[in-house]
Scaffold this active site. Structure first.
Site, PDB file in Angstrom:
ATOM      1  NE  ARG A 147      -3.049   2.666   2.941  1.00  0.00           N
ATOM      2  CZ  ARG A 147      -2.956   3.274   3.819  1.00  0.00           C
ATOM      3  NH1 ARG A 147      -2.097   3.061   4.765  1.00  0.00           N
ATOM      4  NH2 ARG A 147      -3.506   4.575   3.886  1.00  0.00           N
TER       5      ARG A 147
ATOM      6  CG  HIS B 108      -0.667   9.134   3.493  1.00  0.00           C
ATOM      7  ND1 HIS B 108      -0.836   7.741   4.018  1.00  0.00           N
ATOM      8  CD2 HIS B 108      -0.049   9.562   4.669  1.00  0.00           C
ATOM      9  CE1 HIS B 108      -0.582   7.475   5.146  1.00  0.00           C
ATOM     10  NE2 HIS B 108       0.007   8.628   5.654  1.00  0.00           N
TER      11      HIS B 108
ATOM     12  CD  GLU C 295      -3.740   7.988   9.795  1.00  0.00           C
ATOM     13  OE1 GLU C 295      -3.311   8.890  10.193  1.00  0.00           O
ATOM     14  OE2 GLU C 295      -3.634   6.843   9.979  1.00  0.00           O
TER      15      GLU C 295
ATOM     16  CG  ASN D 253      -4.747   3.742   8.954  1.00  0.00           C
ATOM     17  OD1 ASN D 253      -4.884   2.669   8.073  1.00  0.00           O
ATOM     18  ND2 ASN D 253      -4.276   4.683   8.500  1.00  0.00           N
TER      19      ASN D 253
ATOM     20  CE1 TYR E 159       0.710   2.729  13.609  1.00  0.00           C
ATOM     21  CE2 TYR E 159      -1.359   4.000  12.698  1.00  0.00           C
ATOM     22  CZ  TYR E 159      -0.106   3.374  12.468  1.00  0.00           C
ATOM     23  OH  TYR E 159       0.436   3.260  11.191  1.00  0.00           O
TER      24      TYR E 159
ATOM     25  CD  GLU F 175      -1.116   3.997   7.936  1.00  0.00           C
ATOM     26  OE1 GLU F 175      -0.843   4.459   9.137  1.00  0.00           O
ATOM     27  OE2 GLU F 175      -1.288   4.836   7.059  1.00  0.00           O
TER      28      GLU F 175
HETATM   29  O1  IFM Z   1       3.058   7.654   9.887  1.00  0.00           O
HETATM   30  C1  IFM Z   1       1.828   7.921  10.248  1.00  0.00           C
HETATM   31  C2  IFM Z   1       1.159   7.402   8.807  1.00  0.00           C
HETATM   32  O2  IFM Z   1       1.679   8.610   7.892  1.00  0.00           O
HETATM   33  C3  IFM Z   1      -0.429   7.745   9.081  1.00  0.00           C
HETATM   34  N1  IFM Z   1      -0.545   6.746  10.303  1.00  0.00           N
HETATM   35  C4  IFM Z   1       0.221   6.943  11.503  1.00  0.00           C
HETATM   36  C5  IFM Z   1       1.544   6.604  11.065  1.00  0.00           C
HETATM   37  C6  IFM Z   1       2.217   6.863  12.428  1.00  0.00           C
HETATM   38  O3  IFM Z   1       1.944   7.980  13.068  1.00  0.00           O
END
Ligand code: IFM
Length: 457
Positions: free
Chosen positions: A91, A135, A181, A310, A312, A363
């Protein structure tokens, strides 16, 4: 120590396991153009909003994206690297300023040629390209002319650019994501910590609406330009838990933060309206009130073919709606708590709440301090554990019936973490900042074995 004994002392890789994910599950890795490409002055690329932002004097100085990982010039080697990692898919994002150096008007053929070459190289290696159109590297010209996404016109220009890309690559690229995002993009409008640093505290939801409109117009333009492609959008979702589940004010604050920061995009996409609390915020937007025009919401609610997520971390909100740390919880270099169970819970919750298309985890990954040993190895056990825990978390959700079809590690390689520079390392591959030499970390070696193990199911 001689190299033999150093090799003997290298710890064994943790065992790759089979997560029992659905058949055909895709394993990939992600990057984005500005974070890896470099070559910002090459082949007619125009400036993006990040060049002036990162050139601002600061102590210590910002790291710049001029060279980044030089992926633009080393893409062939990098595709080789991906093959070594056993990836099903890669990706990446397109740099809009390479295609339209002025944001609109004349197309830069040399920019298109680069993505042609990259896509062909990927396909020749048996790796499926997943493209993201935006992005964060907005052409600077659109910032100057329309105030970026604060202005509605940028959404129209985004649709023009999307059609150009799909016409050029849509014969070989099947998966197209519009935005990456939106929740983070608006940070550059409400504050000054990210480009374009507009510092308009009441602009966030207006910018968010223009982003959703841009997504919708892009979908329309892509589908009009070509049939047979699959189009979606990528949202970053962080579940928000109450810091004190026994306090109704904390519970309500957590609900409201989730709704106004994250879920409102999903409400628009899958229910066709924003929640009332967001409508109130939109009424009070900087620069003249509510930006919603007749027809916008039904455009935004057009069906999408996939949803990219995404994930985290999760947040915890106190009674005042402030995010608070969890004492003693393990965190990454970013200060993000590692909570795989929240991931499972969120996937199940959104699946219940919305009528969702198939999902891809576009992500997921961890920035951790890496140590390069004397023999040049990186034994990043923490990253392996993070990815392993989160793949297992996805498997629990798919076992509960949630339709997740793929997983992309952030990131293929250490890269430019925006204003935080190269010090935050998320990669499966280490990049030496002096020589740009690539070294696959233990996490990359483990991931390639994991992919093989899960493919064999
Ligand atoms: O590096 C970033 C990415 O550009 C977008 N999502 C989160 C990642 C980590 O912060």
């Amino acid at each position: 120590m001689n190299s033999n004994s150093a090799r003997q002392m290298a710890p064994r890789l943790p065992r790759a396991r089979n997560y029992d994910l659905p058949n055909g599950f895709i394993f990939g890795a992600s990057t984005s153009a500005y974070q890896v490409e470099g070559a910002t002055r090459q082949d007619g690329r125009g400036d993006s909003i990040w060049e002036p932002f990162l050139s601002k004097p600061r102590t210590p100085a910002f790291d710049l994206g001029d060279v980044a990982c030089d992926h633009y010039n080393r893409y062939r080697d990098d595709v080789g690297l991906m093959r070594g990692l056993n990836l099903d898919a890669y990706r990446f994002s397109i740099a809009w300023p390479r295609i339209f150096p002025n944001g609109e008007g004349k197309v830069n053929e040399a920019g298109l040629d680069f993505y042609d070459r990259l896509v062909d190289e990927l396909l020749a290696a048996g790796i499926d390209p997943y493209v993201t159109l935006y992005h964060w590297d907005l052409p600077l010209a659109l910032q100057k002319k329309y105030h970026g996404w604060f202005g509605r016109e940028t959404a129209l220009r985004f649709a023009d650019y999307s059609a150009v890309m799909v016409k050029r690559l849509g014969d070989r690229v099947n998966k197209w994501a519009t935005l990456n995002e939106p929740e983070v993009i608006i940070a550059g409008y409400i504050g000054d910590g990210m480009a374009p640093a507009m510092n308009l505290p009441r602009s966030g939801h207006k910018v968010g609406h223009h982003l959703m409109l841009g997504h919708a117009l892009s979908l329309q333009a892509m589908r009009a330009a070509r049939s047979g492609i699959e189009c979606g959008v990528v949202l970053n979702l962080c579940p928000v838990d109450p810091a004190d589940p026994s306090d109704p004010a904390s519970v309500e604050a957590a609900r409201s933060r989730w709704s106004t920061a994250y879920a409102w995009y999903m409400d628009a996409l899958f229910k066709g309206h924003y929640p009332n609390e967001v409508l109130d915020l939109l009424d009070r937007s900087d620069g003249g009130g509510n930006p919603i025009k007749a027809g916008d919401m039904s455009l935004i609610a057009q069906s999408i073919d996939f949803l990219g997520i995404n994930y985290y971390t999760r947040f915890r909100a106190n009674a005042k709606g402030e995010f608070v740390e969890t004492p003693g919880a393990p965190v990454t270099q970013m200060g993000w708590e590692m909570v795989p169970d929240s991931f499972t819970r969120m996937l199940i919750d959104i699946d219940r709440e919305y009528d969702l298309p198939p999902m891809y985890i576009t992500e997921n990954g961890a920035a951790l301090d890496d140590v390069v040993t004397e023999t040049g190895r990186i034994h990043d056990r923490g990253r392996i554990k993070y990815i392993d825990d989160h793949l297992a978390a996805i498997a629990r959700a798919t076992a509960a019936g949630v339709d997740v079809r793929g997983y992309f590690v952030w990131s293929l390689m250490d890269n430019l973490e925006w204003p935080l520079g190269f010090a935050k390392t998320f990669g499966l591959t280490h990049i030496d900042r002096t020589t740009l030499k690539r070294t696959v970390k233990d996490s990359g070696r483990w991931y390639s074995k994991t992919v093989a193990k899960n493919r064999a199911r």
